[in-house]
Design a protein around this motif. Structure first.
Motif, PDB file in Angstrom:
ATOM      1  N   LEU A  47       7.087   1.580 -17.742  1.00 33.14           N
ATOM      2  CA  LEU A  47       7.675   2.156 -16.487  1.00 33.14           C
ATOM      3  C   LEU A  47       7.070   1.000 -15.355  1.00 33.14           C
ATOM      4  O   LEU A  47       7.919   0.642 -14.673  1.00 33.14           O
ATOM      5  CB  LEU A  47       6.839   3.390 -15.964  1.00 33.14           C
ATOM      6  CG  LEU A  47       7.614   4.830 -16.577  1.00 33.14           C
ATOM      7  CD1 LEU A  47       6.810   6.090 -16.238  1.00 33.14           C
ATOM      8  CD2 LEU A  47       8.977   4.774 -15.852  1.00 33.14           C
ATOM      9  N   ARG A  48       5.928   0.480 -15.524  1.00 37.17           N
ATOM     10  CA  ARG A  48       5.560  -0.148 -14.400  1.00 37.17           C
ATOM     11  C   ARG A  48       6.360  -1.779 -14.569  1.00 37.17           C
ATOM     12  O   ARG A  48       6.752  -2.444 -13.562  1.00 37.17           O
ATOM     13  CB  ARG A  48       3.853  -0.687 -14.801  1.00 37.17           C
ATOM     14  CG  ARG A  48       3.264  -1.566 -13.656  1.00 37.17           C
ATOM     15  CD  ARG A  48       1.907  -1.566 -13.995  1.00 37.17           C
ATOM     16  NE  ARG A  48       1.569  -2.410 -14.933  1.00 37.17           N
ATOM     17  CZ  ARG A  48       1.028  -3.743 -14.880  1.00 37.17           C
ATOM     18  NH1 ARG A  48       0.773  -4.320 -13.670  1.00 37.17           N
ATOM     19  NH2 ARG A  48       0.762  -4.471 -15.913  1.00 37.17           N
TER      20      ARG A  48
ATOM     21  N   GLU B  11      -2.682   8.384 -11.456  1.00 40.19           N
ATOM     22  CA  GLU B  11      -2.713   9.836 -11.279  1.00 40.19           C
ATOM     23  C   GLU B  11      -3.449  10.308 -10.156  1.00 40.19           C
ATOM     24  O   GLU B  11      -2.993  11.335  -9.511  1.00 40.19           O
ATOM     25  CB  GLU B  11      -3.599  10.343 -12.561  1.00 40.19           C
ATOM     26  CG  GLU B  11      -3.673  11.919 -12.693  1.00 40.19           C
ATOM     27  CD  GLU B  11      -2.313  12.511 -13.115  1.00 40.19           C
ATOM     28  OE1 GLU B  11      -1.718  11.968 -13.926  1.00 40.19           O
ATOM     29  OE2 GLU B  11      -2.463  13.704 -12.727  1.00 40.19           O
TER      30      GLU B  11
ATOM     31  N   LEU C 114       0.700  -1.174   0.074  1.00 37.74           N
ATOM     32  CA  LEU C 114      -0.002  -0.112   0.064  1.00 37.74           C
ATOM     33  C   LEU C 114       0.855   1.339  -0.122  1.00 37.74           C
ATOM     34  O   LEU C 114       0.377   2.277  -0.700  1.00 37.74           O
ATOM     35  CB  LEU C 114      -0.896   0.015   1.031  1.00 37.74           C
ATOM     36  CG  LEU C 114      -1.913  -0.912   1.474  1.00 37.74           C
ATOM     37  CD1 LEU C 114      -2.823  -1.000   2.342  1.00 37.74           C
ATOM     38  CD2 LEU C 114      -2.835  -0.872   0.247  1.00 37.74           C
TER      39      LEU C 114
ATOM     40  N   ASP D 107       2.122 -12.368 -20.048  1.00 34.88           N
ATOM     41  CA  ASP D 107       1.253 -12.879 -18.907  1.00 34.88           C
ATOM     42  C   ASP D 107       1.518 -11.488 -17.851  1.00 34.88           C
ATOM     43  O   ASP D 107       0.483 -11.281 -17.338  1.00 34.88           O
ATOM     44  CB  ASP D 107       2.326 -13.910 -18.102  1.00 34.88           C
ATOM     45  CG  ASP D 107       1.446 -15.272 -18.650  1.00 34.88           C
ATOM     46  OD1 ASP D 107       0.337 -15.397 -18.956  1.00 34.88           O
ATOM     47  OD2 ASP D 107       2.579 -16.178 -18.770  1.00 34.88           O
ATOM     48  N   GLN D 108       2.585 -10.767 -17.945  1.00 32.96           N
ATOM     49  CA  GLN D 108       2.856  -9.758 -17.059  1.00 32.96           C
ATOM     50  C   GLN D 108       1.704  -8.686 -17.546  1.00 32.96           C
ATOM     51  O   GLN D 108       1.208  -7.925 -16.655  1.00 32.96           O
ATOM     52  CB  GLN D 108       3.910  -9.118 -17.067  1.00 32.96           C
ATOM     53  CG  GLN D 108       5.149  -9.850 -16.503  1.00 32.96           C
ATOM     54  CD  GLN D 108       6.397  -9.508 -16.627  1.00 32.96           C
ATOM     55  OE1 GLN D 108       6.673  -8.818 -17.952  1.00 32.96           O
ATOM     56  NE2 GLN D 108       7.239  -9.313 -15.448  1.00 32.96           N
TER      57      GLN D 108
ATOM     58  N   ARG E  33      -5.387   3.808  -1.825  1.00 37.53           N
ATOM     59  CA  ARG E  33      -4.884   2.631  -2.554  1.00 37.53           C
ATOM     60  C   ARG E  33      -5.606   1.531  -1.946  1.00 37.53           C
ATOM     61  O   ARG E  33      -5.886   0.459  -2.731  1.00 37.53           O
ATOM     62  CB  ARG E  33      -3.179   2.319  -2.414  1.00 37.53           C
ATOM     63  CG  ARG E  33      -2.552   2.967  -3.487  1.00 37.53           C
ATOM     64  CD  ARG E  33      -1.052   3.190  -3.063  1.00 37.53           C
ATOM     65  NE  ARG E  33      -0.499   1.788  -3.205  1.00 37.53           N
ATOM     66  CZ  ARG E  33      -0.033   1.415  -4.549  1.00 37.53           C
ATOM     67  NH1 ARG E  33       0.313   2.144  -5.367  1.00 37.53           N
ATOM     68  NH2 ARG E  33       0.600   0.297  -4.379  1.00 37.53           N
ATOM     69  N   LEU E  34      -5.705   1.248  -0.711  1.00 37.92           N
ATOM     70  CA  LEU E  34      -6.551   0.065   0.006  1.00 37.92           C
ATOM     71  C   LEU E  34      -7.774   0.038  -0.513  1.00 37.92           C
ATOM     72  O   LEU E  34      -8.344  -0.915  -0.843  1.00 37.92           O
ATOM     73  CB  LEU E  34      -6.399   0.136   1.397  1.00 37.92           C
ATOM     74  CG  LEU E  34      -7.398  -0.744   2.421  1.00 37.92           C
ATOM     75  CD1 LEU E  34      -6.844  -1.991   2.217  1.00 37.92           C
ATOM     76  CD2 LEU E  34      -7.442  -0.348   3.912  1.00 37.92           C
TER      77      LEU E  34
ATOM     78  N   LYS F 252      -8.805  -0.864  -4.145  1.00 36.52           N
ATOM     79  CA  LYS F 252      -8.469  -2.058  -4.662  1.00 36.52           C
ATOM     80  C   LYS F 252      -9.841  -2.840  -4.545  1.00 36.52           C
ATOM     81  O   LYS F 252     -10.016  -3.613  -5.219  1.00 36.52           O
ATOM     82  CB  LYS F 252      -7.612  -3.081  -3.391  1.00 36.52           C
ATOM     83  CG  LYS F 252      -6.287  -2.890  -3.953  1.00 36.52           C
ATOM     84  CD  LYS F 252      -5.390  -4.072  -3.714  1.00 36.52           C
ATOM     85  CE  LYS F 252      -5.279  -4.418  -2.137  1.00 36.52           C
ATOM     86  NZ  LYS F 252      -4.167  -4.990  -1.757  1.00 36.52           N
TER      87      LYS F 252
ATOM     88  N   ALA G  64      -3.359  14.112 -19.165  1.00 39.15           N
ATOM     89  CA  ALA G  64      -4.165  13.376 -18.078  1.00 39.15           C
ATOM     90  C   ALA G  64      -5.617  13.664 -18.438  1.00 39.15           C
ATOM     91  O   ALA G  64      -6.506  12.836 -17.985  1.00 39.15           O
ATOM     92  CB  ALA G  64      -3.653  14.154 -16.929  1.00 39.15           C
TER      93      ALA G  64
ATOM     94  N   SER H 100      -1.207   9.951  -6.800  1.00 36.78           N
ATOM     95  CA  SER H 100      -0.304  10.898  -6.926  1.00 36.78           C
ATOM     96  C   SER H 100      -0.847  12.216  -6.145  1.00 36.78           C
ATOM     97  O   SER H 100      -0.165  12.795  -5.570  1.00 36.78           O
ATOM     98  CB  SER H 100       0.414  11.126  -8.141  1.00 36.78           C
ATOM     99  OG  SER H 100       0.357  12.482  -8.566  1.00 36.78           O
TER     100      SER H 100
ATOM    101  N   TYR I  16       7.340 -19.060 -15.050  1.00 40.43           N
ATOM    102  CA  TYR I  16       8.194 -19.105 -15.707  1.00 40.43           C
ATOM    103  C   TYR I  16       9.169 -17.883 -15.746  1.00 40.43           C
ATOM    104  O   TYR I  16       8.900 -16.870 -15.169  1.00 40.43           O
ATOM    105  CB  TYR I  16       8.417 -19.507 -17.166  1.00 40.43           C
ATOM    106  CG  TYR I  16       7.392 -18.942 -18.126  1.00 40.43           C
ATOM    107  CD1 TYR I  16       6.194 -20.157 -18.249  1.00 40.43           C
ATOM    108  CD2 TYR I  16       7.285 -17.828 -18.492  1.00 40.43           C
ATOM    109  CE1 TYR I  16       5.075 -19.601 -18.827  1.00 40.43           C
ATOM    110  CE2 TYR I  16       6.259 -17.355 -19.362  1.00 40.43           C
ATOM    111  CZ  TYR I  16       5.033 -18.089 -19.442  1.00 40.43           C
ATOM    112  OH  TYR I  16       4.067 -17.667 -19.987  1.00 40.43           O
TER     113      TYR I  16
ATOM    114  N   THR J  33       3.908 -16.379 -12.807  1.00 47.87           N
ATOM    115  CA  THR J  33       3.735 -17.076 -14.208  1.00 47.87           C
ATOM    116  C   THR J  33       4.112 -18.133 -14.149  1.00 47.87           C
ATOM    117  O   THR J  33       3.802 -19.058 -15.440  1.00 47.87           O
ATOM    118  CB  THR J  33       4.083 -16.075 -15.326  1.00 47.87           C
ATOM    119  OG1 THR J  33       5.461 -15.962 -15.215  1.00 47.87           O
ATOM    120  CG2 THR J  33       3.613 -14.725 -15.531  1.00 47.87           C
TER     121      THR J  33
ATOM    122  N   ARG K 256       6.363 -14.744 -23.841  1.00 49.82           N
ATOM    123  CA  ARG K 256       5.219 -15.196 -23.257  1.00 49.82           C
ATOM    124  C   ARG K 256       5.202 -14.565 -21.880  1.00 49.82           C
ATOM    125  O   ARG K 256       4.089 -14.188 -21.444  1.00 49.82           O
ATOM    126  CB  ARG K 256       5.488 -16.773 -23.504  1.00 49.82           C
ATOM    127  CG  ARG K 256       4.241 -17.371 -23.167  1.00 49.82           C
ATOM    128  CD  ARG K 256       4.227 -18.828 -23.007  1.00 49.82           C
ATOM    129  NE  ARG K 256       4.551 -19.540 -24.390  1.00 49.82           N
ATOM    130  CZ  ARG K 256       5.671 -20.511 -24.452  1.00 49.82           C
ATOM    131  NH1 ARG K 256       6.414 -20.987 -23.531  1.00 49.82           N
ATOM    132  NH2 ARG K 256       5.896 -20.984 -25.789  1.00 49.82           N
ATOM    133  N   THR K 257       6.389 -14.269 -21.298  1.00 47.51           N
ATOM    134  CA  THR K 257       6.296 -13.920 -19.908  1.00 47.51           C
ATOM    135  C   THR K 257       5.697 -12.586 -19.890  1.00 47.51           C
ATOM    136  O   THR K 257       4.868 -12.316 -19.240  1.00 47.51           O
ATOM    137  CB  THR K 257       7.839 -13.683 -19.319  1.00 47.51           C
ATOM    138  OG1 THR K 257       8.242 -14.899 -19.537  1.00 47.51           O
ATOM    139  CG2 THR K 257       7.774 -13.348 -18.024  1.00 47.51           C
TER     140      THR K 257
END
Ligand code: SF4
Lengths: 232, 523
Positions: free
Chosen positions: B283-284, B370, A159, B343-344, B388-389, B392, B516, B373, A171, A169, B339-340
């Protein structure tokens, strides 16, 4: 890590009990039987059928003899709870494992959270079990810290934006983690929350936004925040 | 979603681009919705000829869409038909970001195309002949073929499209249509389209025609089209021909005899949306994920068209891999790595083993960041964690639970919760346990849509403030700006440099803020 290790000593059985009167003994045994939950003074009176004045006197003696302590109850500050000295107040009394008297126990939270981040940083990606085992393996804690409690810290770190929660995943970097298991990763510097566009300009967080108009008393042309921002 | 502050920003843009009269007409339309000429005249109090001129300017610059509306007449009267003008809020705001559109085309198709687009953006709508002549004159080029080629590439990439129908006919729904619609909306919760939405959709040329460059140089005889395709004319269209004289009042808004072209904002929004997702995922996650996402988005077009689609077009792993291999960095990626990354990115596989990515989800992540922040800056770290809590899960949380989850003191948590609630970012509910041991609990929840709307509204206001501050700074230094550079010496040099810095700071902030705004309004 001295503060971390100082938290929550294990209960040590008292072997040498100073001599007590009959009533003191009855009350002491009752209090001890309630372990980390403790007992309310009114309940002592009711359960032992001893007069209130006597109960109070006995409690004083037990406290002086360092057999019993008064513990605060964060839910109800006026309700006096007594507990045998060898027990630590339960979560119902403190407000949670990581709480002391209803306040977060920063002295434990801070260093142990850092420890979690540190071990996770070394392992790359890990489940909460991995983190908890690694923390225990450092032998920096001398109290039982179940995985569930570490999970609490880890979730708070998520948080805070310091850890990422993701699903394996199976792998790549997740190869050692079962597919679908929830795991954690340290947030790299670049991924730390960057200031958003709205938050980066004075108007974004300005308390006067709603009354700010071009020809009003508060306006973009006479704005002090802009003045400071553009003071090149 | 055009809020009061959004309207103020739009009106300001029109005012600074086309002057006060046009902005007055535009404001009237933005506030009231679609209106007829008479209604605009009576609402604005402006002389009829002025209003007509203003409407023409707004039509020319794609800021309003006229349409003919059939309405039920009174007892024993036939149905009435009148021309309405509906404001295109999104298109007006796009005026703020023309430079972004030009830059996008510059990077994708090169300078020639970017120059052509620049001209078209300045003029709103032009015939192909004019576009080409204008470009050839301005670049003094003797090779109109090259310009023609650039135009073709712009249309091929869908950055330029034929103008919509100048005046689509919106007829009354037949009884049968009305009943099916009612039945459907009752059970399937279909949001009924407003008349304005129907008009805008009806005005867009059919897909095959929208990007069709005919061999001639740009004039199209409508009567010829009629002869060619009499069977595809709907009854409504035929009727429209009968009523087209009504529109003579407005001349240019009448039946177009020439094919006019305009920038296709939908395509720009689509591309910028993709770009925003790719930048965010870089970035993520990492470069690999960004390359895979870019491969999935760039190589395919959603057959349904439209700027905003929820999912990317499904692609096979091999097709994605092939596309990844085309990029320099992608060449080092193994199939496993691709493939990874898939998935991500949270890609899903359908029954045919085709991958697609949920773009709305990625956009939601960007929006959350946004707002997070913003919360961090406005209320501090505890509020950031609380937000954030709560975001979710869209459910109520009790104060104790919140403070325990974020490991903060209850009193401090509650104080911040109240602040956020007072500013309308949270909703709160009080519950009490029954007597005799009455306990009160406070429950908190985030209403995401409301928060987004409020943040967007604030951003419109902030954008207008930035624009106003730029004009204030420029006006303040008007004299300095008018001085020839030879006379700028001594202390004036630093004053000029300061002005440049201020302008850069304000304008770059405005462009970021506009990103934004697009994130919340257009994506
Ligand atoms: S211009 Fe200044 S006073 Fe007005 S909203 Fe922005 S920061 Fe606040």
């Amino acid at each position: 890590m001295s503060s971390a290790t100082a938290k929550r000593k294990r209960p040590e059985p008292k072997s040498l009990t100073p001599p007590l009167t009959g009533q003191e003994k009855v009350i002491y045994e009752l209090i001890r039987s309630r372990r980390e939950e403790g007992i309310w003074s009114k309940d002592i009176k009711q359960e032992t059928d001893i007069a209130e004045a006597v109960v109070n006197k006995c409690l004083k003696v037990l406290i002086v003899k360092k057999l019993v302590k008064e513990v605060p109850n964060y839910q109800n500050k006026g309700k006096k709870i007594y507990m045998a000295v060898e027990y630590q107040p339960s979560e119902a009394l403190t407000g949670g494992f990581w709480y002391e008297n209803g306040k977060p126990d920063e002295e434990s939270i801070e260093p142990i959270s850092k420890l979690c981040t540190g071990v996770l940083h070394n392992m790359g990606v890990g489940t909460v079990e991995d983190i908890a085992n690694a923390v225990r393996n450092t032998r920096a804690l001398n109290f039982d810290c179940p995985t569930m409690r570490i999970l609490q810290l880890v979730k708070a770190l998520v948080l805070k934006g310091q850890l990422l929660e993701m699903r394996s995943t199976g792998y790549g970097e997740f190869s050692s983690i079962p597919v679908g298991a929830v795991c954690y990763k340290c947030v790299t510097k670049t991924a730390l929350p960057k200031a958003g566009a709205f938050a980066s300009i004075p108007c974004g967080v300005c308390p006067h936004l709603s009354i700010c108009t071009p020809d009003g008393l508060v306006s973009p042309s006479n704005c002090v925040y802009y003045g400071k921002w553009l003071d090149f | 979603m055009s809020t009061q502050r959004g309207i103020r920003l739009a009106v300001h843009l029109i005012d600074s681009h086309f002057g006060h009269l046009v902005s007055k007409v535009c404001e009237c339309l933005l506030l009231k919705g679609s209106l007829t000429l008479n209604q605009i005249v009576s609402n604005t109090g402006l002389p009829r000829p002025d209003v007509k001129k203003c409407l023409l300017v707004l039509i020319q610059h794609n800021c309003i869409q006229p349409f003919t509306l059939e309405q039920r007449g009174g007892f024993e009267e036939g149905n009435n038909v009148s021309i309405h003008y509906t404001p295109l809020f999104d298109n007006i705001l796009h005026r703020l970001r023309f430079s972004k559109f030009v830059l996008l085309v510059m990077n994708k198709l090169g300078k020639e195309c970017a120059d052509l687009l620049q001209g078209l953006l300045e003029h709103g709508r032009l015939t192909m002949e004019l576009i080409i002549r204008r470009a050839a004159e301005s670049t003094k080029t003797e090779a109109p073929d090259a310009v023609h080629d650039a135009f073709k590439r712009l249309v091929g990439a869908r950055f330029v499209e034929r103008c919509p129908d100048s005046e689509p006919f919106i007829e009354l729904p037949t009884d049968e249509e009305a009943t099916t619609k009612n039945r459907r909306s009752k059970f399937a919760k279909v949001v009924p389209q407003t008349i304005e939405q129907r008009a805008i959709a009806a005005a867009i040329p059919m897909e095959a025609k929208r990007f069709l460059i005919s061999c001639d140089t740009g004039s199209e005889d409508t009567t010829e089209t009629d002869k060619d395709a009499p069977s595809i004319l709907s009854a409504g269209e035929k009727r429209k021909r009968d009523f087209s004289e009504i529109d003579d009042e407005l001349g240019a808004a009448g039946f177009q005899k020439e094919v006019l072209w305009r920038p296709n904002f939908e395509e720009f929004v689509r591309c910028l949306r993709h770009k925003a997702c790719i930048v965010h995922e870089r970035l993520r996650l990492d470069e690999g994920a960004a390359i895979v996402l870019s491969a999935m988005l760039e190589s395919s077009r959603n057959p349904e068209g439209g700027a905003v689609s929820r999912y990317s077009v499904p692609m096979s792993l091999n097709a994605i891999y092939e596309e990844v291999m085309r990029t320099e960095v992608g060449r080092t990626m193994t199939l496993d790595h691709v493939r990874t990354s898939l998935d991500q990115l949270g890609c899903t596989k359908n029954a045919d083993d085709l991958y697609s990515v949920d773009l709305s989800n990625l956009i939601q992540l960007c929006r959350n960041e946004e707002v997070e922040s913003f919360m961090l800056k406005k209320y501090g770290g505890v509020a950031y964690m609380i937000f954030r809590l709560l975001s979710k899960e869209s459910r109520f949380f009790e104060t104790d639970k919140i403070s325990q989850d974020i490991l903060k003191e209850k009193v401090e948590t509650q104080k911040i919760l109240f602040q956020m609630w007072q500013d309308n970012y949270l909703s709160m509910e009080k519950i009490s346990t029954p007597a005799p041991k009455t306990n009160h609990f406070l429950l908190w929840r985030i209403n995401q849509d409301l928060v987004w709307k409020q943040v967007l509204d604030g951003m419109y206001h902030a954008a207008l403030n930035l624009i106003n501050r730029v004009s204030f700074e420029l006006n303040k230094e008007q004299e300095l700006r008018e001085l020839p550079s030879s006379r700028i010496t001594g202390v004036l040099v630093s004053r000029k440099a300061r002005l440049l810095k201020i302008r850069y700071c304000l304008e770059s902030s405005l462009m970021r803020l506009d990103d934004a705004i697009m994130l919340f309004h257009d994506f």
